[in-house]
Design a protein around this motif. Structure first.
Motif, mmCIF file in Angstrom:
data_model
loop_
_atom_site.group_PDB
_atom_site.id
_atom_site.type_symbol
_atom_site.label_atom_id
_atom_site.label_comp_id
_atom_site.label_asym_id
_atom_site.label_seq_id
_atom_site.Cartn_x
_atom_site.Cartn_y
_atom_site.Cartn_z
ATOM 1 N N GLY A 135 0.775 -1.227 0.000
ATOM 2 C CA GLY A 135 0.000 0.000 0.000
ATOM 3 C C GLY A 135 0.811 1.285 0.000
ATOM 4 N N LEU A 136 2.145 1.180 0.104
ATOM 5 C CA LEU A 136 2.966 2.394 0.195
ATOM 6 C C LEU A 136 2.833 3.271 -1.045
ATOM 7 C CD1 LEU A 136 5.151 4.247 1.369
ATOM 8 C CD2 LEU A 136 6.871 2.668 0.450
ATOM 9 N N ILE A 137 3.043 2.704 -2.220
ATOM 10 C CA ILE A 137 3.048 3.505 -3.447
ATOM 11 C C ILE A 137 1.658 4.072 -3.720
ATOM 12 C CG2 ILE A 137 3.622 3.541 -5.894
ATOM 13 C CD1 ILE A 137 5.982 3.090 -3.870
ATOM 14 N N GLU A 138 0.641 3.277 -3.448
ATOM 15 C CA GLU A 138 -0.728 3.765 -3.638
ATOM 16 C C GLU A 138 -1.003 4.948 -2.701
ATOM 17 O OE1 GLU A 138 -0.422 -0.359 -5.046
ATOM 18 O OE2 GLU A 138 0.159 0.643 -3.179
ATOM 19 N N ALA A 139 -0.514 4.862 -1.470
ATOM 20 C CA ALA A 139 -0.750 5.942 -0.510
ATOM 21 C C ALA A 139 0.018 7.206 -0.887
ATOM 22 C CB ALA A 139 -0.365 5.489 0.893
ATOM 23 N N ILE A 140 1.229 7.042 -1.402
ATOM 24 C CA ILE A 140 2.015 8.207 -1.829
ATOM 25 C C ILE A 140 1.375 8.868 -3.047
ATOM 26 C CG2 ILE A 140 4.190 8.854 -2.965
ATOM 27 C CD1 ILE A 140 4.436 8.827 0.020
ATOM 28 N N ASN A 161 8.449 18.470 -9.957
ATOM 29 C CA ASN A 161 7.032 18.820 -9.882
ATOM 30 C C ASN A 161 6.200 17.684 -9.313
ATOM 31 O OD1 ASN A 161 7.073 21.475 -10.749
ATOM 32 N ND2 ASN A 161 6.983 20.909 -12.912
ATOM 33 N N ILE A 162 6.606 16.451 -9.590
ATOM 34 C CA ILE A 162 5.891 15.315 -9.005
ATOM 35 C C ILE A 162 5.988 15.383 -7.490
ATOM 36 C CG2 ILE A 162 5.790 12.803 -8.816
ATOM 37 C CD1 ILE A 162 6.867 12.630 -11.662
ATOM 38 N N VAL A 163 7.198 15.604 -6.970
ATOM 39 C CA VAL A 163 7.402 15.695 -5.527
ATOM 40 C C VAL A 163 6.613 16.859 -4.943
ATOM 41 C CG1 VAL A 163 9.127 16.200 -3.752
ATOM 42 C CG2 VAL A 163 9.628 14.516 -5.533
ATOM 43 N N ARG A 164 6.675 18.004 -5.585
ATOM 44 C CA ARG A 164 5.968 19.191 -5.078
ATOM 45 C C ARG A 164 4.449 18.974 -5.026
ATOM 46 N NH1 ARG A 164 9.174 23.806 -4.966
ATOM 47 N NH2 ARG A 164 11.152 23.684 -6.113
ATOM 48 N N ASN A 165 3.919 18.214 -5.976
ATOM 49 C CA ASN A 165 2.460 18.093 -6.120
ATOM 50 C C ASN A 165 1.867 16.855 -5.468
ATOM 51 O OD1 ASN A 165 2.212 20.508 -7.603
ATOM 52 N ND2 ASN A 165 2.821 19.465 -9.498
ATOM 53 N N LEU A 166 2.671 16.038 -4.799
ATOM 54 C CA LEU A 166 2.138 14.853 -4.130
ATOM 55 C C LEU A 166 1.123 15.242 -3.056
ATOM 56 C CD1 LEU A 166 5.355 12.676 -3.610
ATOM 57 C CD2 LEU A 166 3.454 12.192 -5.170
ATOM 58 N N ARG A 167 0.046 14.483 -2.996
ATOM 59 C CA ARG A 167 -0.958 14.636 -1.951
ATOM 60 C C ARG A 167 -1.219 13.265 -1.341
ATOM 61 N NH1 ARG A 167 0.593 18.858 -2.951
ATOM 62 N NH2 ARG A 167 -0.529 20.767 -3.535
ATOM 63 N N PRO A 168 -0.329 12.798 -0.485
ATOM 64 C CA PRO A 168 -0.436 11.425 0.031
ATOM 65 C C PRO A 168 -1.712 11.194 0.837
ATOM 66 C CG PRO A 168 1.734 12.346 0.473
ATOM 67 C CD PRO A 168 0.877 13.473 0.019
ATOM 68 N N GLY A 172 -3.191 5.903 4.680
ATOM 69 C CA GLY A 172 -2.488 4.797 4.055
ATOM 70 C C GLY A 172 -1.045 4.669 4.482
ATOM 71 N N LEU A 173 -0.511 5.711 5.136
ATOM 72 C CA LEU A 173 0.882 5.685 5.607
ATOM 73 C C LEU A 173 0.989 5.398 7.103
ATOM 74 C CD1 LEU A 173 2.332 8.805 3.686
ATOM 75 C CD2 LEU A 173 2.453 6.385 3.022
ATOM 76 N N MET A 174 -0.119 5.055 7.729
ATOM 77 C CA MET A 174 -0.109 4.873 9.180
ATOM 78 C C MET A 174 0.540 3.569 9.631
ATOM 79 S SD MET A 174 -1.266 7.560 10.673
ATOM 80 C CE MET A 174 -1.676 6.980 12.326
ATOM 81 N N ASP A 175 0.618 2.579 8.744
ATOM 82 C CA ASP A 175 1.112 1.254 9.154
ATOM 83 C C ASP A 175 2.425 0.889 8.463
ATOM 84 O OD1 ASP A 175 -1.097 0.768 10.841
ATOM 85 O OD2 ASP A 175 -2.310 0.199 9.116
ATOM 86 N N LEU A 176 3.280 1.876 8.220
ATOM 87 C CA LEU A 176 4.574 1.602 7.598
ATOM 88 C C LEU A 176 5.420 0.685 8.472
ATOM 89 C CD1 LEU A 176 5.687 5.164 6.406
ATOM 90 C CD2 LEU A 176 4.636 3.363 5.034
ATOM 91 N N ASP A 177 6.281 -0.105 7.814
ATOM 92 C CA ASP A 177 7.256 -0.892 8.562
ATOM 93 C C ASP A 177 8.594 -0.157 8.668
ATOM 94 O OD1 ASP A 177 7.838 -1.088 5.881
ATOM 95 O OD2 ASP A 177 8.212 -3.251 5.890
#
Length: 268
Positions: A135-140, A161-168, A172-177
């Motif tokens: 789920g990491l890439i989907e959440a990013i 611009n991809i980095v600047r415009n990310l809206r994670p 979905g990032l709450m359960d990272l390992d």
């Protein structure tokens, strides 16, 4: 009990830029529970606490600890910079160097005699190719060109611009390992070698404005990729901040400026 509190914008060229840190000088440590409660009350990315301490060779310095609103962390750049600013400008104006004794070893901060920048000496944090957790890439929200990891996930993109415009999706990032997610890309403005952002919602920091510890990985990565030791990095959060860095192998130097915002008293 009344204790001094400072709030300093670190890696900032003006107030309301960079990353705000709360700084509390202490004579002796408070309990872990009280320091965590103060950090939660401050509700900033980090609150730093320091006490006078002797180093292993008997040198004068300070024990330093950092707390997010949720957890204690083992390394923090902007709150170290802010703590040094408080010592240099409020507590001990005669100093030109400070040794902080931390969970990540001795961290040294020096003043640049030719500017108002302070320079941090931090340990390098290596990253290597990795498989993302589910789920990491989907959440990013965007597919990176490289997926690396060390202390945190380290996602590389070809376009700033991809980095600047990310809206994670923060849920979905709450359960990272891993501790957090660093995203980075080549710089897109004159004089900027790379841009980045940093997300750690499970640690109480949905997006950190400027993250010194992340540059312990960002700087060696871009130094190797660009074939240069000196890296000017920009963290492209809403507040934004510039770091003037140097790859020194096992160590990374990061310099920036601080702007004081608030001085007050905590009553316990």
């Amino acid at each position: 009990m009344q204790l001094p509190l400072y709030q300093v914008d670190a890696f900032a060229d003006a107030v309301f830029k960079g990353n705000p840190a709360a700084v509390m000088p202490l004579d002796t440590w408070l309990s872990d529970a009280v320091m965590q409660a103060i950090a939660a009350e401050n509700n900033l990315a980090e609150t730093a606490f320091f006490v006078p301490q002797k180093g292993g060779l008997g040198e004068d310095g300070y024990g330093l600890r950092w707390f997010t609103p949720e957890v204690e962390v083992d390394l923090c750049g902007h709150a170290t910079l802010a703590s040094a600013w408080v010592i240099f400008h409020r507590l001990d104006r005669a100093r030109s160097r400070i040794d902080f004794f931390t969970k990540s070893g001795t961290l040294t901060v020096t003043q640049d005699g030719e500017s108002d920048r302070l320079s941090l000496d931090f340990p390098m944090r290596a990253v290597s190719p990795a498989q993302p957790c589910e789920g990491l890439i989907e959440a990013i929200g965007a597919q990176p060109t490289e997926i690396l990891a060390g202390h945190s996930y380290f996602l590389v993109y070809d376009n700033a611009n991809i980095v600047r415009n990310l809206r994670p999706n923060m849920n979905g990032l709450m359960d990272l390992d891993k501790f957090a997610v660093i995203v980075t890309a080549p710089g897109d403005r004159p004089g900027i070698d790379c841009v980045s952002r940093f997300f750690a919602p499970a640690k109480g920091i949905p997006e950190d404005p400027v993250t010194g510890s992340a540059h312990c990985s960002i700087v060696p990565y871009w130094a190797k990729r660009l074939g240069k030791r000196d890296i000017t990095a920009y963290q492209a959060s809403a507040r934004g901040g510039t770091l003037y860095c140097r790859d020194e192998g096992a160590r990374v130097r990061m310099a920036g400026t601080c702007k004081p915002y608030l001085e007050g008293t905590v009553t316990l």
